[in-house]
Motif scaffolding. Structure first.
Motif, PDB file in Angstrom:
ATOM      1  N   LYS A 242     -24.080  29.669 -12.866  1.00 47.21           N
ATOM      2  CA  LYS A 242     -23.920  29.296 -12.381  1.00 47.21           C
ATOM      3  C   LYS A 242     -22.629  29.090 -11.236  1.00 47.21           C
ATOM      4  O   LYS A 242     -22.090  29.801 -10.486  1.00 47.21           O
ATOM      5  CB  LYS A 242     -24.479  27.649 -11.352  1.00 47.21           C
ATOM      6  N   CYS A 243     -21.754  28.608 -12.095  1.00 48.86           N
ATOM      7  CA  CYS A 243     -20.116  27.902 -11.851  1.00 48.86           C
ATOM      8  C   CYS A 243     -19.499  29.665 -12.972  1.00 48.86           C
ATOM      9  O   CYS A 243     -18.525  29.962 -12.238  1.00 48.86           O
ATOM     10  CB  CYS A 243     -19.188  27.356 -12.255  1.00 48.86           C
ATOM     11  N   GLY A 244     -20.214  29.855 -14.274  1.00 43.09           N
ATOM     12  CA  GLY A 244     -19.630  30.441 -14.874  1.00 43.09           C
ATOM     13  C   GLY A 244     -18.193  29.493 -15.971  1.00 43.09           C
ATOM     14  O   GLY A 244     -16.877  29.948 -16.564  1.00 43.09           O
ATOM     15  N   GLY A 246     -18.548  26.943 -17.094  1.00 45.88           N
ATOM     16  CA  GLY A 246     -18.496  25.618 -18.403  1.00 45.88           C
ATOM     17  C   GLY A 246     -18.437  23.755 -17.624  1.00 45.88           C
ATOM     18  O   GLY A 246     -18.289  22.902 -17.863  1.00 45.88           O
ATOM     19  N   CYS A 248     -21.179  23.240 -14.685  1.00 41.17           N
ATOM     20  CA  CYS A 248     -22.673  23.132 -14.045  1.00 41.17           C
ATOM     21  C   CYS A 248     -22.917  22.649 -15.401  1.00 41.17           C
ATOM     22  O   CYS A 248     -23.997  22.173 -14.052  1.00 41.17           O
ATOM     23  CB  CYS A 248     -22.764  24.017 -12.823  1.00 41.17           C
ATOM     24  N   ALA A 249     -23.363  22.856 -16.106  1.00 33.79           N
ATOM     25  CA  ALA A 249     -23.786  23.155 -17.903  1.00 33.79           C
ATOM     26  C   ALA A 249     -25.725  23.517 -17.405  1.00 33.79           C
ATOM     27  O   ALA A 249     -26.393  22.403 -17.514  1.00 33.79           O
ATOM     28  CB  ALA A 249     -24.377  21.255 -17.310  1.00 33.79           C
ATOM     29  N   CYS A 251     -26.209  26.421 -18.278  1.00 35.98           N
ATOM     30  CA  CYS A 251     -25.946  27.277 -19.052  1.00 35.98           C
ATOM     31  C   CYS A 251     -25.673  27.276 -20.657  1.00 35.98           C
ATOM     32  O   CYS A 251     -25.676  28.079 -21.488  1.00 35.98           O
ATOM     33  CB  CYS A 251     -25.446  28.552 -18.921  1.00 35.98           C
ATOM     34  N   CYS A 259     -21.834  30.726 -21.389  1.00 29.13           N
ATOM     35  CA  CYS A 259     -20.519  31.265 -19.422  1.00 29.13           C
ATOM     36  C   CYS A 259     -19.272  31.046 -20.750  1.00 29.13           C
ATOM     37  O   CYS A 259     -18.421  31.736 -19.885  1.00 29.13           O
ATOM     38  CB  CYS A 259     -21.065  30.612 -18.455  1.00 29.13           C
TER      39      CYS A 259
END
Ligand code: FES
Length: 277
Positions: A242-244, A246, A248-249, A251, A259
């Motif tokens: 989502k954020c890329g 680190g 938004c947690a 991934c 990410c």
């Protein structure tokens, strides 16, 4: 001027759109701002988010190499709302690009080694920059063996480039499909079986694979049967990013973020993910 907010996409103009397969298109874009263009450097294996304004954004492994200076390229398979919208984008349209993100392949560490590329379907997209780099710096690497597999011959992405790859010194390209057609005279076999059939020596070799998880699971088994150690097998993971950054947690894989710590991992780090696939 480069913006300082990594959540705000850069504006980019689509330079060309090329059909690679019935459902995959190659987009070449140019970042609009010359200063951003200058500062946007990236490594093979890094990714970026591409957005269609009003529709959302999707992360893609960048499929071009920065040193060729031929634009930023993304291979997009039509699989959902945003990728469908991207397939409607035409030359001259504006899209957003956010990135580059992720670690990329440590290609400097692979210098002097033999490189074994194993790509399934659209999984070839993030591997293409590795191939381009090895071809462009051919003396820095040993043998290059490429296995590219797809469901059918029409689904082989980058088909127009196979001959160029194969003509490079010490390079071999093996193509395989799950299902042939009337014109197909090549292999009809699953990628792990092709690996077993070719039997490359693991000595001084790095195997780099990307594709569907089930393919990676069985390819990993085949490589291990041949004696490859986990640290000699590298992959690039896809995740629900989502954020890329680190933050938004979304991934995480164990204690790592795809990410930020990836998307490139060796199997010493992640083999547990594929053991029960
Ligand atoms: S995409 Fe947000 S933490 Fe990885």
């Amino acid at each position: 001027m480069a913006n300082n907010d990594p959540f705000i996409p850069y504006l980019a103009t689509v330079q060309s759109v090329v059909d690679l397969t019935p459902d995959v298109r190659l987009f070449t874009v140019e970042l609009n701002d010359p200063a951003v263009r200058e500062s946007f450097t990236y490594r093979p294996g890094q990714f970026a988010f591409v957005s269609v304004f009003g529709m959302g954004e999707v992360p893609f492994g960048i499929t071009s190499v920065a040193h060729r200076d031929e634009g930023l390229q993304f291979a997009v398979r039509r699989v959902g709302t945003v990728t469908n919208a991207l397939h409607e984008v035409r030359e001259g349209d504006t899209v957003g690009v956010r990135g580059p993100f992720g670690n990329g392949f440590p290609l400097e560490d692979y210098e002097g080694k033999n490189i074994f590329i194993i790509g399934g379907g659209i999984g070839m997209a993030p591997l293409r920059p590795v191939i381009s780099t090895v071809l462009d710096r051919r003396d820095s690497y040993g043998d290059l063996l490429i296995i590219n597999g797809a469901r059918t011959p029409r689904d082989l992405v980058f088909a127009p480039e196979f001959d160029v790859w194969a003509q490079s010194p010490r390079t071999k390209v093996e193509l395989t499909v799950d299902r042939g057609d009337d014109n197909w005279t090549g292999r009809v076999a699953l990628i792990p079986d092709v690996v077993r059939d070719i039997k490359p020596s693991p000595e001084n070799m790095i195997a780099i694979t990307c594709g569907p998880p089930i393919m990676i699971h069985f390819t990993l088994q085949a490589l291990k049967e041949l004696g490859f150690a986990d640290r000699q097998i590298v992959t690039t993971l896809e995740s629900n990013m989502k954020c890329g950054l680190g933050k938004c947690a979304r991934c995480n894989v164990g204690d790592k973020y795809v990410c930020k710590d990836g998307p490139v991992f060796d199997f010493e780090q992640i083999s547990h993910l594929f053991e029960e696939a």
